[in-house]
Scaffold this active site. Structure first.
Site, short mmCIF file in Angstrom:
data_model
loop_
_atom_site.label_atom_id
_atom_site.label_comp_id
_atom_site.label_asym_id
_atom_site.label_seq_id
_atom_site.Cartn_x
_atom_site.Cartn_y
_atom_site.Cartn_z
CD GLU A 181 -3.48 0.94 -0.21
OE1 GLU A 181 -2.72 1.63 0.52
OE2 GLU A 181 -3.18 -0.18 -0.67
CG ASP B 231 0.88 -0.59 4.47
OD1 ASP B 231 1.57 -1.64 4.50
OD2 ASP B 231 -0.21 -0.53 3.88
ZN LIG Z 1 -0.55 -2.05 2.45
#
Ligand SMILES: [Zn+2]
Length: 185
Positions: A118, A167
């Site tokens: 992330e 994302d």
């Molecule tokens: Zn994600």
């Protein structure tokens, strides 16, 4: 003995162990790197809420959004914050819960065979150069440690869960990232 990755932990990362993981399928090779973004509350950086969220310790009364995600049990292997610091939640040889329903080149359940990283960020907000450099460094180490993971097997969450996830978003400069990675291989 100064291995950059020891027992699935990145030596240079701060550790914040999460209970949200399980075993990979027996004999499964780690062969995919998935890049994500997250910010908590959405669009805000800092505050330490991502770490709390991945460790099931989110202070739900701090923000209305936190009520919506309070019962989610998720994790990633690593978070790279805006300053480029890496925080590790799950050892790489265990199965973190980052991809959800997903498919890469015809194979479902990407959590089984991937590492999830992330970036603290949002789809439309440029990432910091410190984040690109740290991600390239970590990706280089992972490719070295897990040979089934190749530059072609680095993807975005939106690519393995299209229509469901966006994302790391258009703000993530894949060409720049891949150029930084290539310098380290
Ligand atoms: Zn994600």
């Amino acid at each position: 003995m100064n291995e950059p990755i020891q027992d699935g932990w990145l030596a240079s990362a701060r550790r914040c162990p999460s209970p949200n993981y399980n075993d990979r399928p027996a004999g499964e090779a780690i062969s995919l790197l998935v890049v994500h973004n997250i910010s908590l509350p959405p669009g805000e950086f800092g505050g330490g809420y991502i770490e709390a969220f991945f460790c099931n310790q989110l202070p739900v009364n701090r923000h209305p959004y936190f009520e919506q995600i309070r019962d989610l049990k998720v994790s990633a292997h690593l978070l790279i914050d805006r300053e480029g610091e890496a925080i590790q939640f799950v050892p790489f040889d265990r199965r973190a819960w980052h991809a959800g329903a997903s498919t890469f080149q015809g194979r479902d359940e990407c959590n089984d065979f991937s590492v999830g990283i992330e970036l603290e960020g949002a789809d439309q907000v440029p990432y910091t150069d410190a984040q690109y450099q740290r991600l390239a460094e970590v990706a280089g180490l992972l490719l070295s440690r897990y040979p089934a993971m190749t530059p072609e097997r680095i993807t975005g969450h939106s690519d393995i869960a299209p229509g469901r996830k966006t994302d790391p978003g258009p703000a993530f400069d894949w060409d720049y990232f891949r150029a930084q990675l290539a310098q380290r291989l």
